[in-house]
Design a protein around this motif. Structure first.
Motif, PDB file in Angstrom:
ATOM      1  N   TYR A 331       0.829  -1.198   0.000  1.00 15.94           N
ATOM      2  CA  TYR A 331       0.000   0.000   0.000  1.00 15.94           C
ATOM      3  C   TYR A 331       0.873   1.262   0.000  1.00 15.94           C
ATOM      4  CZ  TYR A 331      -3.524   3.419   1.214  1.00 15.94           C
ATOM      5  OH  TYR A 331      -4.335   4.512   1.190  1.00 15.94           O
ATOM      6  N   LEU A 335       1.324   4.404  -2.658  1.00 18.16           N
ATOM      7  CA  LEU A 335       1.074   5.803  -2.289  1.00 18.16           C
ATOM      8  C   LEU A 335       2.045   6.733  -2.998  1.00 18.16           C
ATOM      9  CD1 LEU A 335       0.432   5.971   1.564  1.00 18.16           C
ATOM     10  CD2 LEU A 335      -1.194   6.310  -0.284  1.00 18.16           C
ATOM     11  N   SER A 339       0.545   7.858  -9.642  1.00 20.29           N
ATOM     12  CA  SER A 339      -0.905   8.040  -9.527  1.00 20.29           C
ATOM     13  C   SER A 339      -1.377   7.940  -8.075  1.00 20.29           C
ATOM     14  CB  SER A 339      -1.632   6.998 -10.380  1.00 20.29           C
ATOM     15  OG  SER A 339      -1.274   5.712  -9.963  1.00 20.29           O
ATOM     16  N   GLY A 340      -0.439   7.711  -7.172  1.00 20.88           N
ATOM     17  CA  GLY A 340      -0.814   7.635  -5.765  1.00 20.88           C
ATOM     18  C   GLY A 340      -0.975   9.015  -5.159  1.00 20.88           C
ATOM     19  N   ILE A 341      -1.556   9.061  -3.955  1.00 17.33           N
ATOM     20  CA  ILE A 341      -1.877  10.363  -3.376  1.00 17.33           C
ATOM     21  C   ILE A 341      -0.623  11.196  -3.126  1.00 17.33           C
ATOM     22  CG2 ILE A 341      -2.830  11.491  -1.349  1.00 17.33           C
ATOM     23  CD1 ILE A 341      -4.637   8.907  -1.209  1.00 17.33           C
ATOM     24  N   ARG A 344       1.166  12.153  -6.424  1.00 21.76           N
ATOM     25  CA  ARG A 344       0.518  13.276  -7.123  1.00 21.76           C
ATOM     26  C   ARG A 344       0.838  14.608  -6.455  1.00 21.76           C
ATOM     27  NH1 ARG A 344      -4.886  11.576 -10.007  1.00 21.76           N
ATOM     28  NH2 ARG A 344      -4.664   9.329  -9.899  1.00 21.76           N
TER      29      ARG A 344
ATOM     30  N   GLY B  43      -5.530   5.398   5.630  1.00 22.91           N
ATOM     31  CA  GLY B  43      -5.680   5.486   4.181  1.00 22.91           C
ATOM     32  C   GLY B  43      -6.282   4.227   3.603  1.00 22.91           C
ATOM     33  N   ILE B  44      -5.741   3.097   4.003  1.00 23.64           N
ATOM     34  CA  ILE B  44      -6.203   1.843   3.386  1.00 23.64           C
ATOM     35  C   ILE B  44      -7.658   1.565   3.778  1.00 23.64           C
ATOM     36  CG2 ILE B  44      -5.441   0.205   5.161  1.00 23.64           C
ATOM     37  CD1 ILE B  44      -4.382  -1.513   2.910  1.00 23.64           C
ATOM     38  N   GLU B  47      -9.880   4.074   1.779  1.00 24.42           N
ATOM     39  CA  GLU B  47      -9.950   3.766   0.341  1.00 24.42           C
ATOM     40  C   GLU B  47     -10.785   2.523   0.067  1.00 24.42           C
ATOM     41  OE1 GLU B  47      -7.174   4.905  -2.523  1.00 24.42           O
ATOM     42  OE2 GLU B  47      -5.567   5.121  -1.073  1.00 24.42           O
ATOM     43  N   GLN B  56      -6.646   4.022  -8.200  1.00 22.82           N
ATOM     44  CA  GLN B  56      -6.079   5.057  -7.346  1.00 22.82           C
ATOM     45  C   GLN B  56      -6.624   6.415  -7.750  1.00 22.82           C
ATOM     46  OE1 GLN B  56      -1.777   4.494  -7.657  1.00 22.82           O
ATOM     47  NE2 GLN B  56      -1.796   4.241  -5.444  1.00 22.82           N
ATOM     48  N   TYR B  59      -7.699  11.711  -4.171  1.00 25.93           N
ATOM     49  CA  TYR B  59      -8.220  12.028  -2.842  1.00 25.93           C
ATOM     50  C   TYR B  59      -8.332  10.762  -2.013  1.00 25.93           C
ATOM     51  CZ  TYR B  59     -12.333  10.352  -5.261  1.00 25.93           C
ATOM     52  OH  TYR B  59     -13.186   9.583  -5.985  1.00 25.93           O
ATOM     53  N   LEU B  60      -8.409  10.969  -0.705  1.00 26.07           N
ATOM     54  CA  LEU B  60      -8.395   9.825   0.205  1.00 26.07           C
ATOM     55  C   LEU B  60      -9.794   9.474   0.679  1.00 26.07           C
ATOM     56  CD1 LEU B  60      -5.989   8.214   1.200  1.00 26.07           C
ATOM     57  CD2 LEU B  60      -6.060   9.533   3.308  1.00 26.07           C
ATOM     58  N   TYR B 257      -7.525  -2.098  -7.435  1.00 25.61           N
ATOM     59  CA  TYR B 257      -6.840  -1.363  -6.372  1.00 25.61           C
ATOM     60  C   TYR B 257      -7.678  -1.255  -5.093  1.00 25.61           C
ATOM     61  CZ  TYR B 257      -4.458   2.307  -3.854  1.00 25.61           C
ATOM     62  OH  TYR B 257      -3.815   3.023  -2.878  1.00 25.61           O
TER      63      TYR B 257
END
Lengths: 524, 293
Positions: A331, A335, A339-341, A344, B43-44, B47, B56, B59-60, B257
Motif C-alpha cells: 500500500y 502511495l 498516480s498515488g496520493i 501526485r 488510508g487503506i 480507500e 487510485q 483524494y483519500l 486497487y
C-alpha cells in the motif's frame, strides 16, 4: 606477534583524546595480521586434528579386528552380528536390516550404482544423465511423439542421495564395529550388556536428547542440508531454462560460472554482481543504523519521565509489526506512485528532481531517489522492533547512574554518550550483527516496495538476467530463479554461494571485534 | 553559556520549566510520529470504502461510502478460499513449528551431550546460506509429488515447519534463564529427563511457548518469498499474499486497487488483533532472547 609497543595504563591516560583515538586505531590495525595468523593456525590445527582423528579410527579398527573373537570378526562383514551374539537383539537386527536394505538398493537394476554412473559426477563436458529425450516417429499415431529420456534434475538428486547413503553406510559400519568391541569388553569384565528394553528406556532418560533432536534434525537435514548441497552442485552445471534437464539434459561445466564472476565487461556478471553487492552493503548499513539510532531515540523519548500514555505510543508504533508486511508495504509503495496520493502531491508541489518532474514520474523511477525512499520507508517499518528492544534494555540501566551523574553536572547529551550509548552498544552488539545480516537478506521490503526496479540501464543485462538498481543480492536471486524465460539456476547458485561467503566473512570479523561476545563477565 | 545553563538548572523553577519544555517537544514529536505511522492504515481503510472507483485517485476520503468492494471480494473472487488457506497454514505452522523449536531449544539449553557445540555451529553456518535457494530443489520434488498449485498449502506447511528448528535462538535464551537447580531437584527426586521436561520446565515456559506460537501463526501471512515458488497461476491453493500481490500488478492495478484495500483490511484485522492481544509475550521474546543472540 607484536608490531607495536603497548602502552601501560598510566601512559595511556596521559594521552589526549585525539592521541588516544589514534592509539586505539593503530592497535586495531596492528592486530589484523595477528588475527589472520591465528585464523591460519586455527585452520591448520583443524586439519591436523582431523588427520589424527582418522588415524586413531583406523588404529582402533585394526586392533578391534586383531583382538576381537570370531563374533567380532564376523561382524566386520555382517552388520550387527556381534550385537546379536552378545544379546543385544534390537540393535543387532536394526543394523542387519540397514545392511540388507543398503546392499539391495545399491545392486538392483535402477539402484544406487546405476544413478551414480549415470550422473558422471564432475566430469566436465559430460551430461547429467545419459539418455536425451526427443521426438520420435510413432507408427500407431502416425506422428512424432515425445519419448522421454533421463531427467537430469532427478538423476542428480538420486545420485546425490546414493552418495549420502554410502557415507551413512560407512558410518554405520564403523558404529557397529565399535559397539561390538564395547560389548566384548563389558562381557569380559563380567557385567551384563544393555538390552533392547534398556535402550528404549534410556531414550526418555540419559539419551533423551536423541529423542528430542531426531525430528527437528531430520527436518533440517532433508529440507535444508540436502537442498543446499544440491544447490552447490548446480553451480558446476549448466542448469537453466533452456537446459531444464527434461527436454534438454544439462551438463557439468566445471568452474566456468565462477570465472563469469570476474567478467567485468559489458553484460558480464562480475560488473552487475559488484554493483549489486555494493548497494546491498550500503543498504544494509543505512537500514541497520538508521533503525538502531532512531529506534533508540524513540525509546528514550517514550521512557522519559513525565511522558504519559507510554503504552499508547508503543502500541501505535507496534502496528507496523502487527500488520502483515505485504499489505502495509504494498500500500505504501503505491502511495508514492505517480498516480498515488503522495506521488501526485509531490508532482503538484514540484517537490521532485527535475528529471522526474518533466515526465511526471514518481520517486520510484529514479535510482537515487528510489534508494533514499527505501531507506526512509524502512525506518517506518523497522523502528518499532528496535524501540521495543531498547525499551527493555533501558529499563535495566540503574537509575542511580543517571542521578549521580546529574549531581556531578552532566548534561543530557553527556549522559547519553557516557552512560546510555556504551551500555546499549555493549548489550546489543550481537543484535546489531544479526540485524545487519537480516537486512542484507531483506527480501520483503525491497521486493514489495520496488521489486528491484528501476532497471539499471547502464548495465542492462548480466548473463541474460536484467539488473535492477535497487535489487539486493537476494531479490536478484529471486529474479534469476523465478523471473521469466531467462531463468538461470546455475548463476543463482553461484551468487548464493557468494552471499554465503559475504555473510560468513562479515560475521567472523564482527564476532572477533565486538566486545560482548568475548568478555561478557567483564562489564561492571 | 555553561554557567548560565547551570544556574537555570540549580534554581528549582527553571528546572521545572525546562523539563516541561522538553516534554512538550517530546509530545510534539510523538504526535507527528503517530500521524505518520497511522496515515497509511487510515488510508487503506478509507480507500476500501470508496464505491465510486476501482483505481487510485487523488483524494483519500471516499465520495460515497459503501461496502461494495467487501461484498464483491466474497462474491466475485476466490478471496475467501485464499483466506482459509492462509489461516490453515498459520494454525498448522504455529503448532508444528512450536513443537520443533521447543524440542531443539530445550535440548540445546538443558541437556549436555557429545556434539552439542558442533550442532550449534553447524546450524549457525547453515543459516548463512540464502535459505530460499533450497526452493529450487524443493519445488521440483514437490511438483512431482503433487504438493504445488492446488495442494500448495500442504507443501508450504512442510517447508515452513521442517527446518524451523534452526530458529531456536530466542527460546534457548529463555530456557537458559530458568535455574538449573530446578532440574536437579527433580532429578534427585527420581524424575526422568522426560518428566523434568514435561512436568517442571513446560509449565514455567508459558511466555516463550506463546511467543513461538504467535511467530508461527504470523509467518504464512507475511511470507511472499517462499510461497511464490509453490503457488502460481490461478489455483485453489493460493495464499492471500501471492493472490493480492497479483492485484497490484500493472495490468490489474486499475481494476483491483480498491479491492486490494478491502482485502488488506480483512487480512489485517484478525492478525493484528491476535498480535496486539499477545503483544506482551512478543515484547518479552524480543527483548529477552534477541539480546543474547
Amino acid at each position: 606477534m607484536m608490531l607495536m609497543k603497548r602502552l601501560t595504563d598510566l601512559e595511556y591516560l596521559k594521552l589526549n583524546k585525539f592521541q588516544a583515538f589514534l592509539y586505539k586505531l593503530k592497535l586495531f590495525f596492528c592486530a589484523i595480521p595477528a588475527w589472520f595468523v591465528s585464523l591460519g593456525k586455527g585452520i591448520v590445527n583443524f586439519f591436523v586434528k582431523c588427520g589424527l582423528g582418522i588415524k586413531n579410527e583406523f588404529v582402533d579398527i585394526i586392533t578391534t579386528f586383531t583382538k576381537g573373537n570370531w563374533a567380532v570378526k564376523l561382524s566386520f562383514l555382517i552388520f550387527g552380528f556381534g550385537n546379536i551374539y552378545y544379546g543385544q537383539f534390537l540393535r543387532g537386527i536394526l543394523f542387519l536390516i540397514f545392511e540388507v536394505v543398503f546392499i539391495g538398493y545399491m545392486l538392483v537394476p535402477s539402484g544406487g550404482i546405476y544413478w551414480i554412473k549415470k550422473c558422471n559426477f564432475f566430469q566436465t563436458g559430460q551430461t547429467v544423465g545419459t539418455v536425451q529425450g526427443g521426438f520420435q516417429y510413432d507408427p500407431i499415431y502416425d506422428t512424432d511423439v515425445w519419448v522421454s529420456g533421463d531427467d537430469s534434475v532427478k538423476v542428480l538428486l538420486y545420485a546425490l542421495l546414493s552418495v549420502i547413503f554410502i557415507i551413512a553406510f560407512i558410518y554405520t559400519w564403523r558404529l557397529q564395529v565399535k559397539q561390538c568391541r564395547i560389548c566384548m569388553n563389558i562381557t569380559a569384565s563380567g557385567k551384563k550388556v544393555k538390552s533392547g528394553k534398556d535402550d528404549m528406556k534410556s531414550l526418555l532418560d540419559d539419551q533423551f536428547h536423541k529423542t528430542l533432536l531426531s525430528l527437528p534434525v531430520t527436518g533440517i537435514l532433508v529440507f535444508t542440508v540436502l537442498p543446499i548441497i544440491y544447490m552447490v552442485l548446480i553451480a558446476f552445471t549448466s542448469y537453466d531454462a533452456k537446459h531444464d534437464g527434461y527436454s534438454n539434459l544439462f551438463s557439468w561445466v566445471g568452474l566456468e560460472h565462477f570465472n563469469e564472476l570476474f567478467n567485468f565487461g559489458k553484460g558480464g556478471v562480475g560488473l552487475a554482481f559488484g554493483e549489486i553487492l555494493s548497494w546491498t552493503l550500503m543498504w544494509s548499513f543505512f537500514a541497520t543504523f538508521t533503525n538502531y539510532f532512531l529506534g533508540m531515540f524513540v525509546a528514550i523519548m517514550i521512557n522519559k519521565k513525565g511522558i504519559k500514555f507510554k503504552k499508547l505510543w508503543r502500541t501505535v508504533l507496534v502496528l507496523t509489526i502487527a500488520i502483515p508486511q505485504f499489505v502495509s508495504l504494498l500500500y505504501v509503495s503505491k502511495l508514492f506512485n505517480s498516480s498515488g496520493i503522495i506521488g501526485r502531491l509531490l508532482i503538484e508541489w514540484e517537490w521532485l528532481p527535475e528529471s522526474l518532474l518533466a515526465t511526471k514520474r514518481s520517486l520510484w523511477d529514479d535510482p537515487v531517489t528510489a534508494k533514499i525512499l527505501l531507506v526512509i520507508i524502512n525506518i517506518w517499518i523497522g523502528i518499532p522492533h528496535m524501540m521495543l528492544m531498547a525499551t527493555g534494555i533501558l529499563m535495566n540501566i540503574p537509575d542511580d547512574l543517571y542521578e549521580s551523574s546529574k549531581i556531578d553536572g552532566a548534561k543530557v547529551w553527556q549522559q547519553y554518550t557516557k552512560i546510555t550509548l556504551p551500555y546499549m552498544l555493549f548489550v546489543t552488539g550481537p543484535y546489531l550483527l544479526t540485524s545487519f545480516v537480516n537486512n542484507l537478506n531483506n527480501f520483503n521490503v525491497i521486493y514489495l516496495l520496488t521489486n528491484g526496479n528501476p532497471l539499471n540501464t547502464e548495465i542492462g543485462t548480466a548473463g541474460g538476467v536484467s539488473v535492477g538498481s535497487t535489487d539486493l543480492l537476494i531479490t536478484w536471486l529471486h529474479r534469476m530463479t523465478l523471473g521469466s524465460a531467462d531463468t538461470q539456476y546455475y548463476m543463482a547458485s553461484v551468487v548464493g554461494i557468494m552471499v554465503f561467503l559475504v555473510v560468513a566473512i562479515l560475521s567472523l570479523v564482527v564476532y572477533n571485534v565486538i566486545p560482548s561476545t568475548k568478555n561478557e563477565e567483564d562489564y561492571k | 553559556m555553561n554557567k548560565t545553563d547551570n544556574k537555570i538548572k540549580k534554581s528549582g523553577l527553571g528546572a521545572k520549566t525546562s523539563r516541561r519544555l522538553g516534554n512538550a517537544v517530546v509530545y510534539i514529536i510523538l504526535c507527528i510520529m503517530t500521524v505518520v505511522w497511522l496515515f497509511p492504515f487510515f488510508g487503506i481503510v478509507l480507500e476500501s470504502f470508496k464505491t465510486e472507483t476501482k483505481m487510485q485517485t487523488a483524494y483519500l476520503i471516499p465520495k460515497e461510502f459503501g461496502f461494495d468492494h467487501y461484498v464483491k471480494l466474497f462474491k466475485e473472487t476466490d478471496f475467501l478460499r485464499w483466506f482459509i488457506n492462509t489461516a490453515i497454514m498459520g494454525i498448522a505452522t504455529a503448532a508444528f513449528q512450536t513443537i520443533f523449536i521447543l524440542m531443539m531449544s530445550y535440548t540445546l539449553s538443558r541437556l549436555r551431550f557429545k556434539g552439542r557445540k558442533l550442532l550449534m555451529n553447524f546450524m549457525l553456518i547453515l543459516g548463512m546460506f540464502p535459505g530460499f535457494l533450497t526452493m529450487i530443489l524443493i519445488y521440483k520434488v514437490f511438483s512431482d509429488l503433487g504438493l504445488t498449485l492446488n495442494m500448495a498449502p500442504l507443501g508450504l506447511i512442510i517447508v515452513y515447519c521442517a527446518s524451523s528448528a534452526m530458529g531456536y535462538y530466542i527460546s534457548k535464551g529463555f530456557f537458559d534463564t530458568i535455574p538449573k537447580s530446578l532440574d536437579e531437584a527433580a532429578r534427585v527426586d527420581g524424575a526422568t529427563r522426560f518428566q523434568v521436561f514435561y512436568k517442571v520446565i513446560m509449565p514455567l515456559s508459558k511466555p516463550i511457548v506463546i511467543y513461538t506460537i504467535l511467530m508461527g501463526f504470523m509467518a504464512p501471512w507475511g511470507d511472499f518469498m517462499l510461497s511464490s515458488y509453490l503457488i502460481h497461476e490461478n489455483s485453489q491453493g493460493m495464499s492471500v499474499a501471492v493472490g493480492m500481490y497479483e492485484w497490484l500488478s500493472k495490468t490489474n492495478m486499475n481494476t483491483h486497487y480498491t479491492m486490494f484495500c478491502a482485502a488488506g483490511v480483512i487480512v489485517a484485522i484478525p492478525v493484528t488483533t491476535i498480535f496486539l492481544l499477545l503483544q506482551r509475550y512478543y515484547v518479552e521474546g524480543v527483548t529477552g532472547g534477541a539480546v543474547k543472540g
